[in-house]
Design a protein around this motif. Structure first.
Motif, PDB file in Angstrom:
ATOM      1  N   ALA A  18       5.468 -10.926 -10.136  1.00 22.40           N
ATOM      2  CA  ALA A  18       5.471  -9.637 -10.828  1.00 22.40           C
ATOM      3  C   ALA A  18       4.919  -9.775 -12.245  1.00 22.40           C
ATOM      4  CB  ALA A  18       6.886  -9.073 -10.859  1.00 22.40           C
ATOM      5  N   GLU A  19       5.318 -10.827 -12.929  1.00 27.50           N
ATOM      6  CA  GLU A  19       4.886 -11.048 -14.312  1.00 27.50           C
ATOM      7  C   GLU A  19       3.381 -11.255 -14.402  1.00 27.50           C
ATOM      8  OE1 GLU A  19       5.057 -14.893 -17.196  1.00 27.50           O
ATOM      9  OE2 GLU A  19       6.972 -14.282 -16.304  1.00 27.50           O
ATOM     10  N   LYS A  20       2.850 -12.119 -13.543  1.00 32.20           N
ATOM     11  CA  LYS A  20       1.427 -12.457 -13.628  1.00 32.20           C
ATOM     12  C   LYS A  20       0.552 -11.332 -13.098  1.00 32.20           C
ATOM     13  CE  LYS A  20       2.428 -17.370 -13.555  1.00 32.20           C
ATOM     14  NZ  LYS A  20       2.107 -17.514 -14.996  1.00 32.20           N
ATOM     15  N   ALA A  21       1.036 -10.623 -12.079  1.00 30.50           N
ATOM     16  CA  ALA A  21       0.280  -9.490 -11.567  1.00 30.50           C
ATOM     17  C   ALA A  21       0.157  -8.396 -12.626  1.00 30.50           C
ATOM     18  CB  ALA A  21       0.939  -8.942 -10.303  1.00 30.50           C
ATOM     19  N   ALA A  22       1.216  -8.209 -13.412  1.00 27.53           N
ATOM     20  CA  ALA A  22       1.184  -7.189 -14.461  1.00 27.53           C
ATOM     21  C   ALA A  22       0.151  -7.543 -15.527  1.00 27.53           C
ATOM     22  CB  ALA A  22       2.570  -7.042 -15.083  1.00 27.53           C
ATOM     23  N   VAL A  23       0.000  -8.820 -15.828  1.00 31.50           N
ATOM     24  CA  VAL A  23      -0.950  -9.252 -16.858  1.00 31.50           C
ATOM     25  C   VAL A  23      -2.378  -8.895 -16.478  1.00 31.50           C
ATOM     26  CG1 VAL A  23      -1.938 -11.259 -18.033  1.00 31.50           C
ATOM     27  CG2 VAL A  23       0.545 -11.091 -17.724  1.00 31.50           C
ATOM     28  N   ILE A  24      -2.713  -9.058 -15.185  1.00 29.98           N
ATOM     29  CA  ILE A  24      -4.093  -8.813 -14.766  1.00 29.98           C
ATOM     30  C   ILE A  24      -4.261  -7.437 -14.115  1.00 29.98           C
ATOM     31  CG2 ILE A  24      -4.531 -11.277 -14.476  1.00 29.98           C
ATOM     32  CD1 ILE A  24      -4.405 -10.820 -11.435  1.00 29.98           C
ATOM     33  N   GLY A  25      -3.196  -6.648 -14.112  1.00 33.60           N
ATOM     34  CA  GLY A  25      -3.286  -5.299 -13.560  1.00 33.60           C
ATOM     35  C   GLY A  25      -3.442  -5.256 -12.058  1.00 33.60           C
ATOM     36  N   ALA A  26      -2.810  -6.204 -11.347  1.00 32.77           N
ATOM     37  CA  ALA A  26      -2.900  -6.265  -9.885  1.00 32.77           C
ATOM     38  C   ALA A  26      -1.611  -5.758  -9.250  1.00 32.77           C
ATOM     39  CB  ALA A  26      -3.181  -7.692  -9.433  1.00 32.77           C
ATOM     40  N   ARG A  27      -1.700  -5.365  -7.990  1.00 33.15           N
ATOM     41  CA  ARG A  27      -0.537  -4.876  -7.264  1.00 33.15           C
ATOM     42  C   ARG A  27      -0.324  -5.746  -6.025  1.00 33.15           C
ATOM     43  NH1 ARG A  27      -0.530   1.501  -6.402  1.00 33.15           N
ATOM     44  NH2 ARG A  27       1.567   0.897  -5.714  1.00 33.15           N
ATOM     45  N   PRO A  28       0.595  -6.700  -6.082  1.00 36.58           N
ATOM     46  CA  PRO A  28       0.822  -7.578  -4.923  1.00 36.58           C
ATOM     47  C   PRO A  28       1.516  -6.840  -3.787  1.00 36.58           C
ATOM     48  CG  PRO A  28       2.429  -8.020  -6.639  1.00 36.58           C
ATOM     49  CD  PRO A  28       1.444  -7.043  -7.227  1.00 36.58           C
ATOM     50  N   GLY A  29       1.287  -7.334  -2.574  1.00 37.63           N
ATOM     51  CA  GLY A  29       1.981  -6.796  -1.413  1.00 37.63           C
ATOM     52  C   GLY A  29       3.250  -7.574  -1.156  1.00 37.63           C
ATOM     53  N   ARG A  30       3.483  -7.908   0.094  1.00 35.61           N
ATOM     54  CA  ARG A  30       4.693  -8.657   0.450  1.00 35.61           C
ATOM     55  C   ARG A  30       4.601 -10.096  -0.052  1.00 35.61           C
ATOM     56  NH1 ARG A  30       5.804  -9.342   6.197  1.00 35.61           N
ATOM     57  NH2 ARG A  30       3.551  -9.757   6.278  1.00 35.61           N
ATOM     58  N   ILE A  31       5.765 -10.664  -0.311  1.00 34.30           N
ATOM     59  CA  ILE A  31       5.858 -12.085  -0.638  1.00 34.30           C
ATOM     60  C   ILE A  31       6.546 -12.779   0.536  1.00 34.30           C
ATOM     61  CG2 ILE A  31       6.843 -13.810  -2.189  1.00 34.30           C
ATOM     62  CD1 ILE A  31       6.694 -11.706  -4.406  1.00 34.30           C
ATOM     63  N   VAL A  32       5.845 -13.707   1.156  1.00 33.12           N
ATOM     64  CA  VAL A  32       6.349 -14.378   2.352  1.00 33.12           C
ATOM     65  C   VAL A  32       6.444 -15.868   2.077  1.00 33.12           C
ATOM     66  CG1 VAL A  32       5.964 -14.834   4.800  1.00 33.12           C
ATOM     67  CG2 VAL A  32       5.280 -12.633   3.821  1.00 33.12           C
TER      68      VAL A  32
END
Length: 260
Positions: free
Chosen positions: A166-180
């Protein structure tokens, strides 16, 4: 069991499955073969597209694996193996030690050594001792200990990875899906076209900086689904010392797969 001179006891006498006539990819049997007098686990497997015998060492099964074309017989395959006996034995001997989840075993947790302490009369969850953090306390029956420690490691891996994503995705403006979380053998993480992120739960063994890098690597794929210069620039933006982290994984990664 194969004899030292690589002559097999007849299949029917041994009651073992045979590869004779099996040409489909994936068909395999296991044998114990004496290589230079050392009993060695050997996996013989068919591959319909194989054109010659190939040999490798499987670090997860502690075995030599022979991949055979459809019409190659076992005797020929074992003959090929014995000509490479020294190489196989050297490769197996060079593998990092296997560490089972058992009372007294010393295992890494976020880069720090922990000792498994079995407490058969205790109840509750597996936990790190608050007063002695080097101790991992495992209550319950001994037969359940390996599974309980594995489940603990998986839970802790998810708890460590999820906020990092969540932290790193916010920095680059990305939206991750599921975490498996999986027990992947060939990679520490992966990213799908849909944005789902897969990670090896064994990352919980790594020092925090290494875990941080692997998460950053996969999150960067949410922006670049390749390994272009732009991808590596994104990794560098959200992870410290990526080159050092990759070198650490190359040096220690195999050993982490032999724990538990």
């Amino acid at each position: 069991m194969f004899l030292p001179r690589s002559q097999a006891v007849p299949e029917r006498a041994r009651g073992l499955p045979s590869l004779a006539g099996a040409s489909a990819s994936g068909a395999e049997v296991e044998r114990i073969v004496a290589l230079d007098g050392c009993p060695t686990r050997v996996v013989l497997r068919r591959h319909a597209r194989a054109r010659r015998i190939s040999l490798r060492v499987d670090a997860w099964r502690d075995a030599a694996v022979l991949t055979l074309p459809p019409r190659v017989g076992e005797a020929q395959a074992i003959g090929f193996l014995t000509t490479h006996a020294r190489w196989v034995l050297e490769q197996l001997a060079a593998l990092p030690p296997r560490v089972d989840f058992a009372p007294g075993a010393r295992i890494p947790f976020l880069g720090e050594e922990r000792v498994i302490s079995h407490q058969p009369d205790a109840r509750g969850a597996v936990r790190l001792d608050a007063r002695a953090p080097e101790i991992l306390r495992v209550p319950g029956e001994l037969s359940h200990l390996p599974r309980r420690v594995t489940d603990f490691m998986k839970r802790e891996a998810r708890a460590a990875i999820k906020p990092l994503v969540a932290e790193k995705a916010a920095v680059i403006g990305a939206r991750p899906g599921r975490i498996v979380l999986r027990d992947q053998r060939t990679r520490w993480g992966s990213c799908t076209a849909a944005g789902d992120l897969n990670f090896s739960w064994r990352l919980i063994y790594c020092p925090p900086g290494i875990l941080d890098y692997v998460v950053a690597h996969e999150v960067a794929h949410l922006r670049h689904m390749d390994h272009s210069p732009a991808f590596w620039a994104t990794v560098a933006e959200i992870a410290p010392t990526p080159k050092r982290s990759r070198a650490w994984l190359r040096e220690h990664g195999l050993g982490l797969h032999r724990i538990g």
